[in-house]
Design a protein around this motif. Structure first.
Motif, PDB file in Angstrom:
ATOM      1  N   LYS A 189      -3.849 -16.827  -2.830  1.00 31.38           N
ATOM      2  CA  LYS A 189      -5.295 -16.948  -3.010  1.00 31.38           C
ATOM      3  C   LYS A 189      -6.068 -15.873  -2.270  1.00 31.38           C
ATOM      4  CE  LYS A 189      -5.449 -21.864  -3.969  1.00 31.38           C
ATOM      5  NZ  LYS A 189      -5.670 -23.177  -3.390  1.00 31.38           N
ATOM      6  N   ARG A 190      -5.491 -15.388  -1.163  1.00 28.39           N
ATOM      7  CA  ARG A 190      -6.206 -14.389  -0.359  1.00 28.39           C
ATOM      8  C   ARG A 190      -5.287 -13.196  -0.074  1.00 28.39           C
ATOM      9  NH1 ARG A 190     -10.926 -16.400   2.022  1.00 28.39           N
ATOM     10  NH2 ARG A 190     -11.105 -18.660   1.901  1.00 28.39           N
ATOM     11  N   PRO A 191      -5.035 -12.372  -1.080  1.00 31.94           N
ATOM     12  CA  PRO A 191      -4.221 -11.181  -0.832  1.00 31.94           C
ATOM     13  C   PRO A 191      -5.085 -10.096  -0.182  1.00 31.94           C
ATOM     14  CG  PRO A 191      -4.865 -11.259  -3.132  1.00 31.94           C
ATOM     15  CD  PRO A 191      -5.481 -12.461  -2.469  1.00 31.94           C
ATOM     16  N   GLY A 192      -4.478  -8.987   0.202  1.00 33.37           N
ATOM     17  CA  GLY A 192      -5.278  -7.807   0.553  1.00 33.37           C
ATOM     18  C   GLY A 192      -5.430  -7.501   2.024  1.00 33.37           C
ATOM     19  N   THR A 193      -4.662  -8.186   2.902  1.00 35.90           N
ATOM     20  CA  THR A 193      -4.836  -7.954   4.344  1.00 35.90           C
ATOM     21  C   THR A 193      -4.691  -6.470   4.708  1.00 35.90           C
ATOM     22  OG1 THR A 193      -4.047 -10.173   4.852  1.00 35.90           O
ATOM     23  CG2 THR A 193      -3.939  -8.572   6.644  1.00 35.90           C
ATOM     24  N   VAL A 194      -3.646  -5.829   4.199  1.00 39.24           N
ATOM     25  CA  VAL A 194      -3.387  -4.436   4.582  1.00 39.24           C
ATOM     26  C   VAL A 194      -4.503  -3.518   4.074  1.00 39.24           C
ATOM     27  CG1 VAL A 194      -1.790  -2.486   4.303  1.00 39.24           C
ATOM     28  CG2 VAL A 194      -0.897  -4.791   4.681  1.00 39.24           C
ATOM     29  N   GLY A 195      -4.909  -3.724   2.820  1.00 39.43           N
ATOM     30  CA  GLY A 195      -5.976  -2.901   2.231  1.00 39.43           C
ATOM     31  C   GLY A 195      -7.276  -3.059   2.994  1.00 39.43           C
ATOM     32  N   ILE A 196      -7.604  -4.300   3.371  1.00 42.37           N
ATOM     33  CA  ILE A 196      -8.852  -4.550   4.110  1.00 42.37           C
ATOM     34  C   ILE A 196      -8.798  -3.850   5.464  1.00 42.37           C
ATOM     35  CG2 ILE A 196     -10.204  -6.340   5.296  1.00 42.37           C
ATOM     36  CD1 ILE A 196      -9.422  -8.200   2.956  1.00 42.37           C
ATOM     37  N   CYS A 197      -7.641  -3.903   6.112  1.00 42.10           N
ATOM     38  CA  CYS A 197      -7.513  -3.245   7.425  1.00 42.10           C
ATOM     39  C   CYS A 197      -7.800  -1.747   7.303  1.00 42.10           C
ATOM     40  CB  CYS A 197      -6.114  -3.455   7.996  1.00 42.10           C
ATOM     41  SG  CYS A 197      -5.896  -5.115   8.640  1.00 42.10           S
TER      42      CYS A 197
END
Ligand code: FAD
Length: 317
Positions: free
Chosen positions: A72-80
């Protein structure tokens, strides 16, 4: 720059907070809108949580249930990477044992290293729905201390493939979690502290605590850690109560006690607007006392809402 260097350089308590990646389908601008109001308090680093896949069941026309695995909440690396680029501050991605084999972990760390991300918070993660206990991925780690060990190995240039020679060491500063009121699975607080010591012995350079509402619990925890030889900085985690529902939700989800005085004040509130005021005031008093005691950082759990954190930070920093 590494979190530990920020702490060493700071002349007073640092402000920091954690954000959740937006739900799938939402925009990264939602994150910027969350962060922008907090930038006036000059956080040198921001944590970005990681969310495992979830198992959901969909009822089919024939009455059978279809199991679907969703993130549901992908994208941790991209957001960082986006945060480092936009705000010129350090991002601290959370990385988990759960759902990752050692190979996956190595590859994720290589991505982070290439993106210039020098910090990680290494966690085990919780069990997924349907599992009573945490189950490690095939060839993955069972405890966070083992994940810390793998990252420390990469910091020495030791990768999984032993035949690789002349590897470039990574340079991650590793943080880990600590629980002033004990991790819910641990048989005792002393046993849990010993397990936290293992994370430090494997290379963790600081600890961020689970949220708590009674500073005494934090001070006692720090004392226990120091007694067993944990000398790294211990960062308190703060979450202001904002709704009446939090009275049951927070203890259920985070296994923490809410002091009677706070419970009484919340129960007596007319509406959630008043609860928010009570929660903010409680957190301000907590933060002032912690700051007075010389904590290195005050770390706020946003859970997607920052207006109350802004009010608290205005009163404390
Ligand atoms: P561990 O340190 O592995 O401990 C888990 C349990 O095992 C404890 O009871 C411990 O005492 C025991 N234990 C540890 N090592 C050993 C050992 N060697 N032998 C025997 N027992 C051992 N979850 C997410 O899914 N995403 C996030 O982004 C996230 N961020 C968090 C941030 C913070 C600051 C905190 C405090 C928690 C966060 N969590 C997150 C929740 C965390 O994943 C859970 O609390 C999880 O249940 C435990 O993680 P851990 O890293 O503390 O595990």
């Amino acid at each position: 720059m590494k979190v530990i260097e920020h702490i060493k350089q700071a002349k007073e308590t640092i402000f920091s907070f954690e954000i959740l990646p937006p739900l799938k389908g939402q925009n990264i601008r939602d994150i910027y809108n969350t962060i922008d109001p907090l930038m006036e308090f000059k956080p040198p680093f921001v944590n970005v949580t990681y969310h495992r896949e979830e198992v959901v069941y969909k009822r089919l026309n024939n009455g059978l249930l279809e199991q679907k695995v969703v993130r549901k909440r992908p994208g941790t690396v991209g957001i960082c990477a986006a945060l480092q680029n936009r705000y010129k501050i350090d991002a601290v991605p959370h990385i988990l044992c759960g759902g990752f084999s050692r190979e996956d972990t190595e590859n994720a760390l290589i991505d982070l290293d290439f993106l210039g991300i020098e910090n990680v918070l290494a966690l085990r993660g919780d069990s997924i729905k349907g599992e009573t206990y945490f189950v490690a991925e095939k060839n993955g780690h069972t405890f966070a201390c083992d994940l810390v060990g793998q990252i420390s190995d990469m910091n020495k240039g030791i990768y999984l493939d032993e035949e690789l020679k002349n590897n470039t060491p990574t340079n991650f500063c590793i943080g880990v979690a600590g629980y002033p009121e004990k991790h819910f699975e641990a048989p005792s607080i002393n046993n849990d502290v010993q397990n936290t010591l293992k994370k430090v012995q494997q290379g963790a350079e600081y600890i961020v605590t689970q949220l708590f509402f009674d500073n005494t619990r934090f001070f006692e925890y720090v004392e226990k850690c120091r007694q067993v030889g944990i000398s790294v900085p211990i960062i308190p985690g703060i979450k202001p109560i904002a709704t009446k529902r939090h009275l049951s939700l927070l203890p259920h989800r985070f296994h923490v006690d809410i002091p009677d005085e706070l419970v009484k004040s919340v129960v007596n509130c007319r509406d959630n607007e008043q609860v928010r005021e009570v929660g903010v005031e409680w957190a301000i008093q907590q933060c002032k006392e912690l700051k007075e005691a010389g904590v290195p950082v005050l770390h706020f759990y946003s859970m997607g809402k920052v207006d109350n954190i802004q009010t608290i930070a205005k009163a404390v920093f």
